[in-house]
Structures are given as C-alpha cells and as structure tokens.
Design an enzyme around this catalytic site. Structure first.
Site, PDB file in Angstrom:
ATOM      1  N   GLU A   1       0.833  -1.196   0.000  1.00  0.00           N
ATOM      2  CA  GLU A   1       0.000   0.000   0.000  1.00  0.00           C
ATOM      3  C   GLU A   1       0.872   1.253   0.000  1.00  0.00           C
ATOM      4  O   GLU A   1       1.696   1.436   0.900  1.00  0.00           O
ATOM      5  CB  GLU A   1      -0.898   0.030   1.238  1.00  0.00           C
ATOM      6  CG  GLU A   1      -1.842  -1.157   1.357  1.00  0.00           C
ATOM      7  CD  GLU A   1      -2.621  -1.142   2.669  1.00  0.00           C
ATOM      8  OE1 GLU A   1      -3.672  -1.792   2.728  1.00  0.00           O
ATOM      9  OE2 GLU A   1      -2.162  -0.487   3.643  1.00  0.00           O
ATOM     10  N   CYS A   2       0.704   2.108  -0.979  1.00  0.00           N
ATOM     11  CA  CYS A   2       1.327   3.426  -1.033  1.00  0.00           C
ATOM     12  C   CYS A   2       2.844   3.332  -0.818  1.00  0.00           C
ATOM     13  O   CYS A   2       3.569   2.938  -1.718  1.00  0.00           O
ATOM     14  CB  CYS A   2       0.673   4.359  -0.011  1.00  0.00           C
ATOM     15  SG  CYS A   2       0.955   6.112  -0.340  1.00  0.00           S
TER      16      CYS A   2
END
Length: 432
Positions: A318-319
């Site tokens: 994630e990110c």
C-alpha cells in the site's frame, strides 16, 4: 448496554489544533485516574499515533463511509465496556465532507466541543461559535474551546462575547513549546519524538478553566455482537513491515487478520537483512522517501522481497509499500535510489499533495474501502489490473496485480470486506 461519558472534538476547519486538544484532554483524564479511549474520525494514521501515546490505548477509526455504521457502533460499544471516557477527534471542519464529523456525532448522539483558533480574534470568536452550533438542528452541542489565547484577559473577552447558553469550556494559551512538529504528510510520527511524554504532560497542564469530565452526559452505547469471522486465513503466516519507514496501518487491519486465523510477525525493511518465515507479506504505507538511501543499501532485504515474489507468494503493498517495490524511488532532492524492482516503475516525490480521497476497490470477493493520500507520482510501464473508484464514483487509483502481488496507492480498511481482504493474502490471490 454500556454507558460511558463521551465527547467529540471538532472545529471550523483543519489546522485549528484538534489533535493537540484531544491529546491534552486524554492525558489530563489519565492523570485523573480515568480509563479513556480515543477514536479518530476519518482516514488518518499520524494523529492516532499521538493519541495512542496520550491515552495509553489503541486508537481506531470511526468513519461512516469507510468503516460503516455497524462497525463504528461496535467499536464504540466495545470501548464503552472498558472505559469511563470516550474522546472522538473530528476530521477537517465540523460540517466538511460527506459524511462529516457532524454526521458521525449526530448518528451516535455525541456531544460536540468546538475548538476555535482564537489567537487573532475578539468578539468574532462568538459569532463563529454561534454559527457552528446553529447551522444544524438536532446536533448535541456541548460548548466551545479557545486555542491560541494570548492571556487570561483575552480568554475573558472571548467568554463575555458568547451567548449565555453557549459556554466557553476552556482555553489553551499560544506557546511554541506546546505545538507538535509536522512534516509533509502531517504530524511527525509519535515514535520519532523522544520527548513526547513530556510534551503531552505539558499540554495537559496547560489546559485552562476546564470543567470536570463528570459534567459530560452518560451515553448508552449498544451494538449487536460482532459476527464471528470465518477462519479464512487459518494458520496462514503473514509478515507485516513495521518500522520508521512503514507504519501506516489501521489497528483494525491486523486485528481482523488475526481474527481470521492468521499468525502475524513483524519485520523491518530498514533494519532486517531478511524476511521471517511467512506465507504472505503486508507492506503498508509510511515514509520510505525519508529513508530511501538506507532502504537501497539493504540489498539483502530487497533480494528477499524479490524471492518471495518469484515464488508467487501473496504480497499486499500500500502506497509507501508499493514505492519500495518500484525500480527506483526519487526523493524530494531528486536523488534516485534503487528499490526492489518488483514493479517496472519509478516513484517520484512531488512538492504538492497529489491525491486525497476516500476510495473503494471492487474485487471478486467483494468491495474493499479505504483512502488515498500521497505526495508522490508513479511512472510505470505496468498496466493496471483494476481501478478504484472514489466515494463520489469517480475514477480512482490504479491497482497493479501480478503473481500474487497487489500494489496501489490505496490504504485499505480491511474490515470493510473481510472476504475480499482475505483473498489478498491467500495463495490463490495469484489467480486474481
């Protein structure tokens, strides 16, 4: 049924000092011997870290869209069973967004304390407070709190300007030593502040003219028993990255994975030379751009990530976790650092915010919700396998999936759809 005193701290806008006041109230309550639980409205990782340090308990999210009303109700009821005081920090301004902090407060009948930055105000403070209270009927309004006050005389002026039925519940003086340091994504992480306890104690002492917490109403928090989670991840070993560079994890996420039967172990991409013995990996967001050179030098860890991926094992990134898997990370000083190279991509830091929104992702097993918040952009040759949608049903972030890997700028709130969350960590995720 669980009864507990509760208060929502909101404001007319961001930047008024909601986190500072909520942390100060939580620490003051603890100093008085009260058991306190704190929640954060909306999608956020940094504020909850400070609030956890202040309250001594994990800080969960309350968001009617991302978490859902049933999950919010369950979390509040669970907190009320063990706490004597619940504090909820709002997001943005009181009426901003859909759903807003006011929507959440009204849904659960939470009394609202409106915090106003009053350093440059006199009687207009009262007009703003009156507007916040009267803008919507049916909202339980507790009072107003002044931040950045210049002196006791200034505080008295503010109080005298208020209507008789709108109390000034307290104030906090303007003082540089009471501020909490910030960087591009928000507050500096709690673990990076060696004097955090001293700061929190100073904030609690600095609260002026604060009424006793027992003047707050006792509220009834009820919720049906949470549905038992099926053992969709029975005995699955999941490694979660946790260190200074990767710390943006909703507390509800690992709790859900464990409830589904997973066995969790933490590792540090900054400090560890390898991975634990796991079946799947979870690389959450954080600040890899601040540690890019150290991450690049940890070639043993980068090699272990490549080997994990080559075996087709599931990996959710994630990110910031996705940035670690790119070929390069270009930091704010335009220096390029080699990363793991699982994605044919370059992550480039930008001087301005690139995305901020609640989003959802449709998967074969259901819809996962979460949010996007990042300063970098991605240059890639990899076609997106899926695309998220914003809460307003507009095109959202690209989602890349290959050989068990799912990578995106999205930060997922996994309890929003447990079956879809489980699918990202099971070996069959490669088929998706």
């Amino acid at each position: 049924m669980s009864r507990c005193r509760a208060l929502m701290i909101s404001a007319p806008a961001s930047g008024q000092g909601k986190t500072t006041l909520t942390a100060a109230l939580a620490r003051r309550a603890r100093q008085q011997g009260l058991r306190v639980r704190v929640f954060k409205t909306g999608a956020d990782f940094l504020d909850p870290m400070l609030l956890e340090a202040a309250s001594g308990a994990p800080v969960h999210q309350l968001d009617l869209w991302m978490c859902g009303e049933a999950q919010c109700r369950h979390l509040l009821a669970e907190a009320a069973r063990e706490a004597e005081l619940i504090l909820v920090e709002g997001v943005m301004g009181l009426y901003d967004g859909e759903p807003s902090s006011a929507d959440l407060a009204q849904c659960f009948d939470l009394p609202v304390l409106a915090l106003i930055e009053a350093g440059a105000m006199a009687q207009t403070f009262a007009a703003l407070a009156h507007g916040l209270r009267s803008f919507r009927t049916g909202l339980r309004f507790h009072g107003v709190f002044a931040n950045g006050v210049g002196s006791a005389a200034h505080a008295q002026l503010l109080q005298d300007a208020l209507p008789a039925d709108l109390p000034l519940c307290g104030w906090l003086a303007h003082a540089a030593e009471l501020s909490l340091p910030q960087r591009h994504l928000g507050l500096v992480q709690a673990r990076e502040l060696p004097d955090l306890d001293r700061r929190l104690d100073a904030l609690a002492r600095a609260l002026q003219a604060l009424p006793a917490f027992d003047t707050l109403p006792l509220l009834d928090f009820t919720a049906p028993a949470a549905p038992a989670q099926h053992a969709m991840l029975e005995n699955l070993r999941i490694g979660i990255a946790r260190d200074e560079a990767f710390a943006f994890v909703y507390p509800a996420n690992p709790e859900l994975l464990q409830a589904m039967g997973a066995r969790l172990s933490e590792f540090s991409p900054l400090h560890d030379a390898g991975l634990p013995q796991v079946d799947a990996l979870y690389l959450p967001g954080g600040y890899p751009e601040l540690h890019a050179s150290r991450l690049a030098r940890n070639t043993a860890l980068l090699t272990a990530l490549r080997e994990h991926h080559a075996r087709g094992k599931p990996l959710l990134a994630e990110c910031g976790g996705m940035m670690l898997l790119c070929e390069q990370l270009v930091d704010a000083d335009h220096q390029a650092h080699p990363m793991a190279g699982l994605l044919p991509a370059r992550a480039l830091m930008q001087p301005r915010l690139q995305a901020l929104s609640l989003q959802s992702l449709a998967l074969p097993d259901g819809e996962l919700r979460g949010h996007s918040f990042h300063y970098s952009t991605l240059q890639t040759r990899q076609p997106a396998a899926r695309q998220a949608r914003t809460a307003q049903n507009q095109p959202g972030e690209a989602v890349f999936q290959t050989r068990g890997l799912t990578a995106s700028y999205l930060h997922f709130y996994l309890p929003s759809c447990p079956p879809a969350a489980a699918s990202l960590f099971r070996p069959c995720a490669a088929a998706h």
